[in-house]
Design a protein around this motif. Structure first.
Motif, PDB file in Angstrom:
ATOM      1  N   ALA A   1       2.027 -12.707   4.303  1.00  0.00           N
ATOM      2  CA  ALA A   1       1.483 -11.545   4.933  1.00  0.00           C
ATOM      3  C   ALA A   1       1.543 -11.472   6.356  1.00  0.00           C
ATOM      4  CB  ALA A   1      -0.007 -11.194   4.231  1.00  0.00           C
ATOM      5  N   VAL A   2       1.144 -10.487   6.947  1.00  0.00           N
ATOM      6  CA  VAL A   2       1.322 -10.343   8.352  1.00  0.00           C
ATOM      7  C   VAL A   2      -0.400 -10.310   9.031  1.00  0.00           C
ATOM      8  CG1 VAL A   2       1.756  -8.432  10.486  1.00  0.00           C
ATOM      9  CG2 VAL A   2       3.068  -8.894   8.342  1.00  0.00           C
ATOM     10  N   ARG A   3      -0.475 -10.955   9.982  1.00  0.00           N
ATOM     11  CA  ARG A   3      -1.864 -10.966  10.610  1.00  0.00           C
ATOM     12  C   ARG A   3      -2.372  -9.700  11.019  1.00  0.00           C
ATOM     13  NH1 ARG A   3      -3.819 -15.233  15.396  1.00  0.00           N
ATOM     14  NH2 ARG A   3      -5.874 -14.626  15.470  1.00  0.00           N
ATOM     15  N   ASP A   4      -3.771  -9.346  10.605  1.00  0.00           N
ATOM     16  CA  ASP A   4      -4.150  -8.028  10.901  1.00  0.00           C
ATOM     17  C   ASP A   4      -4.769  -7.956  12.333  1.00  0.00           C
ATOM     18  OD1 ASP A   4      -5.867  -5.638  11.172  1.00  0.00           O
ATOM     19  OD2 ASP A   4      -6.057  -5.771   8.939  1.00  0.00           O
ATOM     20  N   SER A   5      -4.176  -7.170  13.187  1.00  0.00           N
ATOM     21  CA  SER A   5      -4.655  -7.154  14.503  1.00  0.00           C
ATOM     22  C   SER A   5      -6.105  -6.678  14.837  1.00  0.00           C
ATOM     23  CB  SER A   5      -3.738  -5.902  15.217  1.00  0.00           C
ATOM     24  OG  SER A   5      -3.985  -4.796  14.651  1.00  0.00           O
ATOM     25  N   ILE A   6      -6.782  -6.168  14.020  1.00  0.00           N
ATOM     26  CA  ILE A   6      -8.193  -6.150  14.012  1.00  0.00           C
ATOM     27  C   ILE A   6      -9.046  -6.886  12.984  1.00  0.00           C
ATOM     28  CG2 ILE A   6      -7.952  -3.773  14.975  1.00  0.00           C
ATOM     29  CD1 ILE A   6      -8.801  -2.499  12.195  1.00  0.00           C
TER      30      ILE A   6
ATOM     31  N   ALA B   1     -11.808 -17.649  14.575  1.00  0.00           N
ATOM     32  CA  ALA B   1     -10.752 -18.471  14.970  1.00  0.00           C
ATOM     33  C   ALA B   1      -9.707 -18.476  13.794  1.00  0.00           C
ATOM     34  CB  ALA B   1     -11.369 -19.559  15.422  1.00  0.00           C
ATOM     35  N   GLU B   2     -10.035 -18.208  12.529  1.00  0.00           N
ATOM     36  CA  GLU B   2      -8.893 -18.473  11.711  1.00  0.00           C
ATOM     37  C   GLU B   2      -8.083 -17.158  11.565  1.00  0.00           C
ATOM     38  OE1 GLU B   2     -10.920 -19.149   8.217  1.00  0.00           O
ATOM     39  OE2 GLU B   2     -11.188 -21.450   8.595  1.00  0.00           O
ATOM     40  N   PRO B   3      -6.666 -17.303  11.423  1.00  0.00           N
ATOM     41  CA  PRO B   3      -5.941 -16.038  11.224  1.00  0.00           C
ATOM     42  C   PRO B   3      -6.387 -15.112   9.878  1.00  0.00           C
ATOM     43  CG  PRO B   3      -4.413 -17.945  11.759  1.00  0.00           C
ATOM     44  CD  PRO B   3      -5.945 -18.196  11.553  1.00  0.00           C
ATOM     45  N   TYR B   4      -6.421 -13.856  10.003  1.00  0.00           N
ATOM     46  CA  TYR B   4      -6.722 -12.860   9.037  1.00  0.00           C
ATOM     47  C   TYR B   4      -5.677 -12.008   8.692  1.00  0.00           C
ATOM     48  CZ  TYR B   4      -9.555  -9.218   6.926  1.00  0.00           C
ATOM     49  OH  TYR B   4     -10.155  -8.158   6.061  1.00  0.00           O
ATOM     50  N   PHE B   5      -5.287 -11.939   7.431  1.00  0.00           N
ATOM     51  CA  PHE B   5      -4.127 -10.922   7.167  1.00  0.00           C
ATOM     52  C   PHE B   5      -4.499  -9.711   6.565  1.00  0.00           C
ATOM     53  CE2 PHE B   5      -4.692 -13.710   3.115  1.00  0.00           C
ATOM     54  CZ  PHE B   5      -4.822 -12.633   2.098  1.00  0.00           C
ATOM     55  N   ASN B   6      -3.566  -8.705   6.681  1.00  0.00           N
ATOM     56  CA  ASN B   6      -3.759  -7.302   6.282  1.00  0.00           C
ATOM     57  C   ASN B   6      -3.107  -7.457   4.996  1.00  0.00           C
ATOM     58  OD1 ASN B   6      -2.227  -4.430   5.628  1.00  0.00           O
ATOM     59  ND2 ASN B   6      -4.115  -4.263   7.048  1.00  0.00           N
ATOM     60  N   ALA B   7      -3.998  -7.071   3.861  1.00  0.00           N
ATOM     61  CA  ALA B   7      -3.506  -7.027   2.593  1.00  0.00           C
ATOM     62  C   ALA B   7      -2.864  -5.936   1.979  1.00  0.00           C
ATOM     63  CB  ALA B   7      -4.519  -7.274   1.673  1.00  0.00           C
ATOM     64  N   GLY B   8      -2.520  -4.947   2.826  1.00  0.00           N
ATOM     65  CA  GLY B   8      -1.450  -3.913   2.584  1.00  0.00           C
ATOM     66  C   GLY B   8      -0.006  -4.254   2.181  1.00  0.00           C
ATOM     67  N   LEU B   9       0.283  -5.118   2.522  1.00  0.00           N
ATOM     68  CA  LEU B   9       1.616  -5.887   2.389  1.00  0.00           C
ATOM     69  C   LEU B   9       1.254  -7.517   1.734  1.00  0.00           C
ATOM     70  CD1 LEU B   9       5.048  -5.345   3.653  1.00  0.00           C
ATOM     71  CD2 LEU B   9       4.061  -7.804   3.605  1.00  0.00           C
ATOM     72  N   VAL B  10       1.486  -7.742   0.559  1.00  0.00           N
ATOM     73  CA  VAL B  10       1.503  -9.030   0.211  1.00  0.00           C
ATOM     74  C   VAL B  10       2.554  -9.582  -0.435  1.00  0.00           C
ATOM     75  CG1 VAL B  10       0.092 -10.811  -0.789  1.00  0.00           C
ATOM     76  CG2 VAL B  10      -1.071  -8.880   0.137  1.00  0.00           C
TER      77      VAL B  10
ATOM     78  N   ASP C   1     -11.447  -5.852  -1.422  1.00  0.00           N
ATOM     79  CA  ASP C   1     -10.370  -6.996  -1.846  1.00  0.00           C
ATOM     80  C   ASP C   1      -9.823  -7.615  -0.773  1.00  0.00           C
ATOM     81  OD1 ASP C   1      -9.626  -4.153  -1.262  1.00  0.00           O
ATOM     82  OD2 ASP C   1      -7.599  -4.609  -2.279  1.00  0.00           O
ATOM     83  N   GLN C   2      -9.826  -6.780   0.311  1.00  0.00           N
ATOM     84  CA  GLN C   2      -8.886  -7.472   1.625  1.00  0.00           C
ATOM     85  C   GLN C   2      -9.669  -8.677   1.993  1.00  0.00           C
ATOM     86  OE1 GLN C   2      -6.505  -5.518   4.709  1.00  0.00           O
ATOM     87  NE2 GLN C   2      -7.893  -6.060   5.970  1.00  0.00           N
ATOM     88  N   ASP C   3     -11.017  -8.675   2.265  1.00  0.00           N
ATOM     89  CA  ASP C   3     -11.818  -9.726   2.888  1.00  0.00           C
ATOM     90  C   ASP C   3     -11.585 -11.034   1.745  1.00  0.00           C
ATOM     91  OD1 ASP C   3     -12.325  -9.022   5.076  1.00  0.00           O
ATOM     92  OD2 ASP C   3     -14.689  -8.713   4.839  1.00  0.00           O
ATOM     93  N   LEU C   4     -11.759 -10.299   0.263  1.00  0.00           N
ATOM     94  CA  LEU C   4     -11.787 -11.349  -0.729  1.00  0.00           C
ATOM     95  C   LEU C   4     -10.483 -12.264  -0.758  1.00  0.00           C
ATOM     96  CD1 LEU C   4     -13.215 -12.341  -3.384  1.00  0.00           C
ATOM     97  CD2 LEU C   4     -11.666 -10.522  -4.687  1.00  0.00           C
ATOM     98  N   LEU C   5      -9.473 -11.438  -0.604  1.00  0.00           N
ATOM     99  CA  LEU C   5      -8.218 -12.323  -0.649  1.00  0.00           C
ATOM    100  C   LEU C   5      -8.040 -13.241   0.513  1.00  0.00           C
ATOM    101  CD1 LEU C   5      -5.677  -9.357  -1.924  1.00  0.00           C
ATOM    102  CD2 LEU C   5      -6.482 -11.355  -3.162  1.00  0.00           C
ATOM    103  N   ASN C   6      -8.625 -12.876   1.806  1.00  0.00           N
ATOM    104  CA  ASN C   6      -8.560 -13.546   2.719  1.00  0.00           C
ATOM    105  C   ASN C   6      -9.382 -14.984   2.614  1.00  0.00           C
ATOM    106  OD1 ASN C   6      -6.967 -12.975   5.706  1.00  0.00           O
ATOM    107  ND2 ASN C   6      -7.673 -11.054   4.527  1.00  0.00           N
ATOM    108  N   LEU C   7     -10.372 -14.909   1.949  1.00  0.00           N
ATOM    109  CA  LEU C   7     -11.168 -15.900   1.446  1.00  0.00           C
ATOM    110  C   LEU C   7     -10.592 -16.780   0.566  1.00  0.00           C
ATOM    111  CD1 LEU C   7     -14.816 -14.438   0.990  1.00  0.00           C
ATOM    112  CD2 LEU C   7     -13.956 -15.842   2.811  1.00  0.00           C
TER     113      LEU C   7
ATOM    114  N   ASP D   1       0.865  -1.253   0.072  1.00  0.00           N
ATOM    115  CA  ASP D   1       0.044   0.048   0.148  1.00  0.00           C
ATOM    116  C   ASP D   1       0.918   1.419  -0.068  1.00  0.00           C
ATOM    117  OD1 ASP D   1      -2.398  -1.206  -0.123  1.00  0.00           O
ATOM    118  OD2 ASP D   1      -2.857  -0.976   2.067  1.00  0.00           O
ATOM    119  N   CYS D   2       0.230   2.363  -0.459  1.00  0.00           N
ATOM    120  CA  CYS D   2       0.986   3.592  -0.381  1.00  0.00           C
ATOM    121  C   CYS D   2       1.090   4.284   0.858  1.00  0.00           C
ATOM    122  CB  CYS D   2       0.690   4.269  -1.604  1.00  0.00           C
ATOM    123  SG  CYS D   2       1.010   3.737  -3.443  1.00  0.00           S
ATOM    124  N   ASP D   3       0.444   4.012   1.711  1.00  0.00           N
ATOM    125  CA  ASP D   3       0.306   4.607   3.326  1.00  0.00           C
ATOM    126  C   ASP D   3       1.400   3.941   4.067  1.00  0.00           C
ATOM    127  OD1 ASP D   3      -1.059   2.365   3.431  1.00  0.00           O
ATOM    128  OD2 ASP D   3      -2.537   3.366   4.744  1.00  0.00           O
ATOM    129  N   MET D   4       2.735   3.683   3.339  1.00  0.00           N
ATOM    130  CA  MET D   4       3.472   3.214   4.397  1.00  0.00           C
ATOM    131  C   MET D   4       4.938   3.437   4.177  1.00  0.00           C
ATOM    132  SD  MET D   4       2.933  -1.167   3.322  1.00  0.00           S
ATOM    133  CE  MET D   4       1.869  -2.066   4.396  1.00  0.00           C
TER     134      MET D   4
END
Length: 294
Positions: free
Chosen positions: A138-143, A163-172, A203-209, A114-117
């Protein structure tokens, strides 16, 4: 001869050219392999002057830039027009989904950012990470649980399990062949037809699916979400400014609520920092006067 290129993809429109520049420049500043850096810039509505600003990355550091005008992509325009609109970020968020269809098919791996990095460690360390056969890292999203489960942690239980880990798609970090094989656009089309896309977080939820149970978890420091001053002492590798306050804000109080604000300003450079401030101010007035709907 082994290709030592480090392929990095960013997506942005003209209203985000300056943060894109800052992200790229921070990567270059902390890289020991600057001439190996190849930035793939998936952009739209980019003015000629802002393109000149971005081209300075090449002249300053010797990195390569490859341009992809999304306004000329029939596939992107079709997806952006039909999928749920992201009112905060615009439908540029869908551009990353077609990275494999835009980039040279010979490229085996790419790193999406992402460009806010703000990057403050050698990106080659991350790019060369052992992905252990996973299609993405990717990194697990804290929220993540809040994003997927919503109020009372009860929404979308038929789609996600908190219960399943969910990643932040800002860095993949992407294995391009496996990304292509996942047929993300086909999955999205089916999800849209079934009413799922209309219920999830773009798109973030989509990629997690798509990559559920098939992604490698990276250490938190490679995507420090909602980067605050308290994170500075933890030596984060990449700061991700996901909150409402941003390091490019002029208002001192808001800038001080995020990490490395003074350093960020000088990475962006004073010239572009103030050019961006004027750009955002003019855009705000145009929107208030209803001259600009973007």
């Amino acid at each position: 001869m082994t290709d030592r290129s480090i392929h990095i993809a960013l997506t942005f429109d003209d209203n985000f050219w300056a943060p894109a520049y800052a992200t790229m420049r921070s990567i270059c500043l902390f890289s020991k392999r600057r001439s190996d850096l190849v930035f793939h810039l998936l952009h739209r509505t980019l003015t000629s002057q802002h393109k000149v600003d971005l081209e300075a990355i090449s002249s300053e550091f010797g990195a390569s830039l490859r341009w992809y005008d999304l306004d000329q992509s029939t596939l992107f325009k079709d997806i952006a027009a039909r999928m749920p609109e992201n009112k905060r970020l615009s439908n540029i968020v869908y551009a990353r989904l077609i990275i494999d269809q835009l980039m040279d098919p010979s490229i085996a791996r790419t790193l999406y950012l992402d460009c806010d990095m703000l990057v403050r460690d050698d990106i080659a360390t991350l790019y060369d990470w052992d992905m252990q056969g996973a299609p993405i890292a990717a990194v697990r999203d804290s929220i993540g649980a809040w994003l997927t489960a919503g109020r009372d942690v009860a929404s979308n239980r038929d789609i996600f399990d908190v219960a399943e880990p969910y990643f932040n798609a800002g860095l993949v970090l992407i294995d391009v062949a496996q990304w292509r094989a996942a047929d993300i656009i086909g999955y999205m089309e089916r999800a849209y037809a079934e009413g799922v896309m209309q219920r999830i977080y773009y798109d973030q939820d989509l990629l997690n699916l798509v990559f559920r149970g098939r992604w490698l978890q990276l250490p938190w420091r490679w995507n420090t979400i909602d980067a605050r001053p308290v994170h500075e002492g933890l030596d984060p590798a990449i700061l991700h400014y996901t909150g409402k306050a941003k390091p490019w804000f002029i208002i001192t109080g808001m800038r001080r609520s995020v990490a490395f604000t003074r350093f960020y300003r000088h990475v962006m450079t004073n010239k572009i920092f103030y050019d961006f401030a004027r750009h955002r101010r003019n855009r705000w007035w145009r929107r208030m006067l209803r001259l600009d709907r973007s």
